[in-house]
Design a protein around this motif. Structure first.
Motif, PDB file in Angstrom:
ATOM      1  N   LEU A  59       0.843  -1.194   0.000  1.00 50.41           N
ATOM      2  CA  LEU A  59       0.000   0.000   0.000  1.00 50.41           C
ATOM      3  C   LEU A  59       0.878   1.243   0.000  1.00 50.41           C
ATOM      4  CD1 LEU A  59      -2.321  -1.367   2.804  1.00 50.41           C
ATOM      5  CD2 LEU A  59      -2.771  -1.421   0.353  1.00 50.41           C
ATOM      6  N   ALA A  60       0.379   2.347  -0.566  1.00 55.59           N
ATOM      7  CA  ALA A  60       1.152   3.585  -0.612  1.00 55.59           C
ATOM      8  C   ALA A  60       0.221   4.785  -0.575  1.00 55.59           C
ATOM      9  CB  ALA A  60       2.011   3.628  -1.872  1.00 55.59           C
ATOM     10  N   GLY A  61       0.772   5.913  -0.109  1.00 56.16           N
ATOM     11  CA  GLY A  61       0.016   7.164  -0.092  1.00 56.16           C
ATOM     12  C   GLY A  61      -0.880   7.284   1.115  1.00 56.16           C
ATOM     13  N   THR A  62      -2.082   7.800   0.892  1.00 55.52           N
ATOM     14  CA  THR A  62      -3.065   7.989   1.955  1.00 55.52           C
ATOM     15  C   THR A  62      -4.048   6.827   1.936  1.00 55.52           C
ATOM     16  OG1 THR A  62      -2.876  10.391   1.794  1.00 55.52           O
ATOM     17  CG2 THR A  62      -4.847   9.527   2.860  1.00 55.52           C
ATOM     18  N   PHE A  63      -4.120   6.112   3.055  1.00 56.11           N
ATOM     19  CA  PHE A  63      -5.068   4.998   3.173  1.00 56.11           C
ATOM     20  C   PHE A  63      -6.418   5.608   3.534  1.00 56.11           C
ATOM     21  CE2 PHE A  63      -7.228   1.356   4.899  1.00 56.11           C
ATOM     22  CZ  PHE A  63      -6.779   0.301   4.126  1.00 56.11           C
ATOM     23  N   SER A  64      -7.246   5.799   2.518  1.00 58.95           N
ATOM     24  CA  SER A  64      -8.525   6.493   2.685  1.00 58.95           C
ATOM     25  C   SER A  64      -9.665   5.568   2.283  1.00 58.95           C
ATOM     26  CB  SER A  64      -8.529   7.748   1.817  1.00 58.95           C
ATOM     27  OG  SER A  64      -8.367   7.372   0.457  1.00 58.95           O
ATOM     28  N   ALA A  65     -10.835   6.135   2.091  1.00 59.34           N
ATOM     29  CA  ALA A  65     -12.017   5.364   1.705  1.00 59.34           C
ATOM     30  C   ALA A  65     -11.797   4.637   0.378  1.00 59.34           C
ATOM     31  CB  ALA A  65     -13.235   6.280   1.609  1.00 59.34           C
ATOM     32  N   GLU A  66     -11.149   5.297  -0.570  1.00 64.35           N
ATOM     33  CA  GLU A  66     -10.948   4.698  -1.891  1.00 64.35           C
ATOM     34  C   GLU A  66     -10.076   3.443  -1.816  1.00 64.35           C
ATOM     35  OE1 GLU A  66      -9.116   5.851  -6.262  1.00 64.35           O
ATOM     36  OE2 GLU A  66      -9.469   7.440  -4.809  1.00 64.35           O
ATOM     37  N   ILE A  67      -8.905   3.552  -1.220  1.00 65.30           N
ATOM     38  CA  ILE A  67      -8.012   2.396  -1.098  1.00 65.30           C
ATOM     39  C   ILE A  67      -8.625   1.360  -0.158  1.00 65.30           C
ATOM     40  CG2 ILE A  67      -5.773   1.617  -0.234  1.00 65.30           C
ATOM     41  CD1 ILE A  67      -4.599   4.248  -1.255  1.00 65.30           C
ATOM     42  N   GLY A  68      -9.213   1.822   0.936  1.00 64.59           N
ATOM     43  CA  GLY A  68      -9.820   0.910   1.905  1.00 64.59           C
ATOM     44  C   GLY A  68     -10.926   0.068   1.301  1.00 64.59           C
ATOM     45  N   SER A  69     -11.790   0.695   0.504  1.00 65.99           N
ATOM     46  CA  SER A  69     -12.895  -0.068  -0.091  1.00 65.99           C
ATOM     47  C   SER A  69     -12.389  -1.054  -1.145  1.00 65.99           C
ATOM     48  CB  SER A  69     -13.941   0.869  -0.692  1.00 65.99           C
ATOM     49  OG  SER A  69     -13.405   1.596  -1.769  1.00 65.99           O
ATOM     50  N   GLU A  70     -11.401  -0.651  -1.955  1.00 66.05           N
ATOM     51  CA  GLU A  70     -10.834  -1.573  -2.946  1.00 66.05           C
ATOM     52  C   GLU A  70     -10.177  -2.769  -2.265  1.00 66.05           C
ATOM     53  OE1 GLU A  70      -8.404  -0.061  -6.150  1.00 66.05           O
ATOM     54  OE2 GLU A  70      -9.520   1.834  -6.106  1.00 66.05           O
ATOM     55  N   LEU A  71      -9.418  -2.504  -1.211  1.00 69.14           N
ATOM     56  CA  LEU A  71      -8.749  -3.579  -0.481  1.00 69.14           C
ATOM     57  C   LEU A  71      -9.778  -4.493   0.181  1.00 69.14           C
ATOM     58  CD1 LEU A  71      -6.109  -4.871   0.487  1.00 69.14           C
ATOM     59  CD2 LEU A  71      -6.158  -3.303   2.434  1.00 69.14           C
ATOM     60  N   TYR A  72     -10.802  -3.906   0.782  1.00 67.09           N
ATOM     61  CA  TYR A  72     -11.846  -4.715   1.430  1.00 67.09           C
ATOM     62  C   TYR A  72     -12.552  -5.612   0.417  1.00 67.09           C
ATOM     63  CZ  TYR A  72     -15.971  -6.099   4.021  1.00 67.09           C
ATOM     64  OH  TYR A  72     -16.957  -6.859   4.610  1.00 67.09           O
ATOM     65  N   LEU A  73     -12.894  -5.093  -0.750  1.00 63.17           N
ATOM     66  CA  LEU A  73     -13.566  -5.900  -1.769  1.00 63.17           C
ATOM     67  C   LEU A  73     -12.669  -7.030  -2.263  1.00 63.17           C
ATOM     68  CD1 LEU A  73     -15.425  -3.132  -3.801  1.00 63.17           C
ATOM     69  CD2 LEU A  73     -16.423  -4.823  -2.255  1.00 63.17           C
ATOM     70  N   LYS A  74     -11.378  -6.749  -2.439  1.00 69.67           N
ATOM     71  CA  LYS A  74     -10.437  -7.783  -2.879  1.00 69.67           C
ATOM     72  C   LYS A  74     -10.305  -8.866  -1.804  1.00 69.67           C
ATOM     73  CE  LYS A  74      -7.324  -9.667  -5.474  1.00 69.67           C
ATOM     74  NZ  LYS A  74      -7.755 -10.538  -6.544  1.00 69.67           N
ATOM     75  N   LEU A  75     -10.199  -8.457  -0.548  1.00 74.95           N
ATOM     76  CA  LEU A  75     -10.098  -9.429   0.540  1.00 74.95           C
ATOM     77  C   LEU A  75     -11.384 -10.225   0.689  1.00 74.95           C
ATOM     78  CD1 LEU A  75      -8.077  -7.104   2.722  1.00 74.95           C
ATOM     79  CD2 LEU A  75      -7.613  -9.526   2.752  1.00 74.95           C
ATOM     80  N   LYS A  76     -12.502  -9.590   0.448  1.00 75.34           N
ATOM     81  CA  LYS A  76     -13.788 -10.282   0.537  1.00 75.34           C
ATOM     82  C   LYS A  76     -13.853 -11.408  -0.495  1.00 75.34           C
ATOM     83  CE  LYS A  76     -18.671  -9.267   1.074  1.00 75.34           C
ATOM     84  NZ  LYS A  76     -19.704  -8.257   1.031  1.00 75.34           N
ATOM     85  N   GLU A  77     -13.363 -11.147  -1.712  1.00 73.18           N
ATOM     86  CA  GLU A  77     -13.296 -12.176  -2.760  1.00 73.18           C
ATOM     87  C   GLU A  77     -12.394 -13.329  -2.339  1.00 73.18           C
ATOM     88  OE1 GLU A  77     -11.833 -10.831  -6.531  1.00 73.18           O
ATOM     89  OE2 GLU A  77     -13.238  -9.153  -6.582  1.00 73.18           O
TER      90      GLU A  77
END
Length: 159
Positions: free
Chosen positions: A8-26
């Motif tokens: 991960l890089a930059g600011t861990f915000s809603a955008e990165i958090g939601s993408e990561l959560y969806l990938k982990l959910k899969e």
């Protein structure tokens, strides 16, 4: 058990958090190990912390394990629960590997005797084996290999 490393890089915000959560959910349809590299994260927003909490909860629910390393910012007291954080990647990986309950493959039924069983990859007939090597299914005549942990590999046929 599958293991994934997310850098991960930059600011861990809603955008990165939601993408990561969806990938982990899969990926948590079956138990998995997730290592999060925070070494290039400059900031975690309030919503970002909420996604980290959701990720750790999802992993607990599915039998997966998640840990992170390299976070160089201070963590607010209310967010210190849940995610295991380490200073180095090797410490994080060592922790995750220690969380693996067993290295018995899912397709192996491990009886208490020395003899083990696997299912034929073609017809699913239950077969006994004692050591790693090539085997021929007596039912469907397909040739396959069993390694010492009991993982089954089929041979491709060339036409």
């Amino acid at each position: 058990m599958k293991s994934l490393l997310f850098r991960l890089a930059g600011t861990f915000s809603a955008e990165i958090g939601s993408e990561l959560y969806l990938k982990l959910k899969e990926e948590t349809l079956s138990p998995s190990l997730f290592c999060l590299d925070f070494s290039q994260v400059e900031e975690v927003t309030e919503v970002g912390w909420e996604f980290i909490r959701k990720i750790t909860e999802r992993c607990k629910e599915t039998g997966s394990k998640v840990a992170g390393f390299g976070l160089q910012i201070s963590i607010p007291e209310e967010h210190k629960q849940g995610l295991s954080l380490y200073t180095t990647e090797s410490d994080c990986i060592h922790y995750l590997e220690s969380q693996i309950v067993s290295d018995t493959p899912a397709n192996e039924l491990a009886p208490k005797t020395e003899e083990k069983t696997v299912h034929c990859p073609e017809c699913q007939t239950l077969l006994r084996w004692r050591q790693a090597g090539d085997y021929l299914c007596p039912s469907c005549q397909i040739k396959f290999f069993v390694n010492k942990k009991g993982w089954v590999s089929t041979y491709e046929r060339l036409v």
